[in-house]
Design a protein around this motif. Sequence first.
Motif, PDB file in Angstrom:
ATOM      1  N   GLY A  13      15.038  49.334 -19.922  1.00 33.32           N
ATOM      2  CA  GLY A  13      15.525  48.799 -20.997  1.00 33.32           C
ATOM      3  C   GLY A  13      14.707  47.585 -21.440  1.00 33.32           C
ATOM      4  O   GLY A  13      13.668  47.667 -20.824  1.00 33.32           O
ATOM      5  N   GLY A  14      14.969  46.856 -22.258  1.00 36.09           N
ATOM      6  CA  GLY A  14      14.001  45.964 -22.861  1.00 36.09           C
ATOM      7  C   GLY A  14      14.156  44.717 -22.032  1.00 36.09           C
ATOM      8  O   GLY A  14      13.369  43.743 -21.795  1.00 36.09           O
ATOM      9  N   THR A  15      14.857  44.678 -21.200  1.00 36.86           N
ATOM     10  CA  THR A  15      15.208  43.381 -20.216  1.00 36.86           C
ATOM     11  C   THR A  15      15.118  43.721 -18.698  1.00 36.86           C
ATOM     12  O   THR A  15      14.468  43.011 -17.980  1.00 36.86           O
ATOM     13  N   LYS A  16      15.770  44.813 -18.360  1.00 42.76           N
ATOM     14  CA  LYS A  16      15.725  45.162 -16.990  1.00 42.76           C
ATOM     15  C   LYS A  16      15.254  46.930 -16.604  1.00 42.76           C
ATOM     16  O   LYS A  16      15.585  47.492 -17.690  1.00 42.76           O
ATOM     17  N   SER A 135      22.707  45.550 -26.381  1.00 44.21           N
ATOM     18  CA  SER A 135      21.921  45.004 -25.393  1.00 44.21           C
ATOM     19  C   SER A 135      20.825  44.418 -25.996  1.00 44.21           C
ATOM     20  O   SER A 135      20.938  43.560 -26.808  1.00 44.21           O
ATOM     21  N   THR A 136      19.531  44.496 -25.476  1.00 46.50           N
ATOM     22  CA  THR A 136      18.403  43.939 -26.064  1.00 46.50           C
ATOM     23  C   THR A 136      18.295  44.308 -27.618  1.00 46.50           C
ATOM     24  O   THR A 136      17.855  43.282 -28.584  1.00 46.50           O
ATOM     25  N   GLY A 185      20.920  41.413 -28.670  1.00 45.15           N
ATOM     26  CA  GLY A 185      20.588  40.312 -27.853  1.00 45.15           C
ATOM     27  C   GLY A 185      19.544  39.600 -28.534  1.00 45.15           C
ATOM     28  O   GLY A 185      19.604  38.367 -28.447  1.00 45.15           O
ATOM     29  N   ALA A 201      21.104  35.662 -25.049  1.00 46.63           N
ATOM     30  CA  ALA A 201      22.383  35.830 -25.788  1.00 46.63           C
ATOM     31  C   ALA A 201      23.590  35.497 -24.608  1.00 46.63           C
ATOM     32  O   ALA A 201      24.615  35.050 -25.256  1.00 46.63           O
ATOM     33  N   PHE A 205      27.149  33.358 -25.629  1.00 49.38           N
ATOM     34  CA  PHE A 205      28.498  33.717 -25.177  1.00 49.38           C
ATOM     35  C   PHE A 205      29.018  32.625 -24.342  1.00 49.38           C
ATOM     36  O   PHE A 205      30.158  32.462 -24.565  1.00 49.38           O
ATOM     37  N   SER A 247      24.995  44.912 -21.799  1.00 48.50           N
ATOM     38  CA  SER A 247      25.383  43.955 -21.391  1.00 48.50           C
ATOM     39  C   SER A 247      26.259  42.889 -22.460  1.00 48.50           C
ATOM     40  O   SER A 247      27.176  42.158 -22.064  1.00 48.50           O
TER      41      SER A 247
HETATM   42  P1  ADP Z   1      18.692  46.262 -21.595  1.00 48.42           P
HETATM   43  O1  ADP Z   1      18.477  45.875 -22.868  1.00 48.42           O
HETATM   44  O2  ADP Z   1      17.426  45.965 -20.632  1.00 48.42           O
HETATM   45  O3  ADP Z   1      19.458  47.524 -21.337  1.00 48.42           O
HETATM   46  P2  ADP Z   1      21.145  44.586 -21.055  1.00 48.42           P
HETATM   47  O4  ADP Z   1      22.268  45.817 -21.587  1.00 48.42           O
HETATM   48  O5  ADP Z   1      21.484  43.761 -19.761  1.00 48.42           O
HETATM   49  O6  ADP Z   1      19.629  45.146 -20.740  1.00 48.42           O
HETATM   50  O7  ADP Z   1      21.055  43.626 -22.215  1.00 48.42           O
HETATM   51  C1  ADP Z   1      20.334  42.613 -21.989  1.00 48.42           C
HETATM   52  C2  ADP Z   1      20.855  41.667 -23.083  1.00 48.42           C
HETATM   53  O8  ADP Z   1      22.375  41.120 -22.915  1.00 48.42           O
HETATM   54  C3  ADP Z   1      20.084  40.171 -23.391  1.00 48.42           C
HETATM   55  O9  ADP Z   1      19.880  39.884 -24.580  1.00 48.42           O
HETATM   56  C4  ADP Z   1      20.812  39.269 -22.468  1.00 48.42           C
HETATM   57  O10 ADP Z   1      20.532  38.012 -22.856  1.00 48.42           O
HETATM   58  C5  ADP Z   1      22.233  39.685 -22.801  1.00 48.42           C
HETATM   59  N1  ADP Z   1      23.219  39.434 -21.557  1.00 48.42           N
HETATM   60  C6  ADP Z   1      23.262  39.844 -20.433  1.00 48.42           C
HETATM   61  N2  ADP Z   1      24.547  39.383 -19.906  1.00 48.42           N
HETATM   62  C7  ADP Z   1      25.123  38.915 -21.052  1.00 48.42           C
HETATM   63  C8  ADP Z   1      26.458  38.516 -20.799  1.00 48.42           C
HETATM   64  N3  ADP Z   1      27.267  38.084 -19.609  1.00 48.42           N
HETATM   65  N4  ADP Z   1      27.045  38.021 -21.914  1.00 48.42           N
HETATM   66  C9  ADP Z   1      26.468  38.060 -23.053  1.00 48.42           C
HETATM   67  N5  ADP Z   1      25.008  38.779 -23.162  1.00 48.42           N
HETATM   68  C10 ADP Z   1      24.435  39.074 -21.975  1.00 48.42           C
END
Ligand code: ADP
Length: 322
Positions: A13-16, A135-136, A185, A201, A205, A247
């Motif tokens: 993903g964009g974050t992990k 998510s991101t 996000g 994000a 929250f 997330s």
């Molecule tokens: P990806 O986009 O890599 O699939 P995620 O689904 O973890 O990853 O989404 C990442 C985004 O979710 C980021 O913007 C992060 O700041 C946000 N995020 C992660 N944990 C939380 C949380 N508990 N509450 C709100 N936002 C969250």
Amino acid sequence: MSAPLTGFAADLGGTKIAAARLEAGVVVERVQAPTDGAAGPEAQVAAIGALLARLGHTRGAPLGVAVAGRIDGAGAWHAVNTGTLPAILGYPLERELTRTLGRARCLNDAAAAGYGEALLGAGRDSDSFAYLTVSTGIGGGLVIGKRLIASGNGLAGHVGFVSNPHASGPCGSGRVATVESVAAGRAIAAAAAEAGHGGDARAVFEAAAEGADWAERIVARSAGAVATLIGDLAATLGLDTVALGGSIGLAPGYLVRVERALAGEPPLFRPRLVAAALGHDGPLVGALAMATGQPGAAASQATLRNSTAPASAAPSQKGRSM
Ligand code: ADP
């Protein structure tokens, strides 16, 4: 022939980046690393390979890989929001993963999660189902009659790039006023910065949970935009169920806010709204399901083959069938 839904999967993903070993559809071991969003595709392939090696992946083992961005009918990977993965500009991901790891099937991350949820999770009993990840970015997996909606250019299901009345600014896709540009996000963090508050994000929250008005407004606007998207998708696909993941989609209080905003829609445009049952494992389960040819995978692959226009795409399609 391996046991159903047993093998390996990765989710970039964009974050992990997450990778897992699965047995009979259940994640039994999982590892994770941050995504280097600016890195080139070779480095992303190396990062996926390194995580899989930690899990004991052996060459040729069943492997499904879910990624942000689109995977076209020839298995090439393209960023759609170039703000998220700017260096992914049409890279033969499936071919390279197959070359280095012996076997791989790739698809969009939200499409994978939608497919996994439709088979084993929140969409099990649904005939017209959408999975939305917040998510991101924002992505979608649309599954009608247990067939994942797929297109030869890999764009089908990228519902984050639909126009939205809550949005007004530019989007990394090149479009303007998309749902992703206001509700995801990156947009939430950007809105916070604009309001004079730092953090991601998650921090917004947390501030909303502590009662900060500025944060509540940003989160409510995101939920309102996603509710409008759900109403639009219900009108287009006749959805009976929508599952929220990612997330942000799974963050405490988010689904309730979307439900509240959706209450403003007429009943016909209000599908059942639930949390993704597979949680963060959805993309992993769905990618492996597609790789190992679970029921519906063959039909979805046939859809992809039939919608890939040039006959010259046929040899690479053959390589995609598993
Ligand atoms: P990806 O986009 O890599 O699939 P995620 O689904 O973890 O990853 O989404 C990442 C985004 O979710 C980021 O913007 C992060 O700041 C946000 N995020 C992660 N944990 C939380 C949380 N508990 N509450 C709100 N936002 C969250």
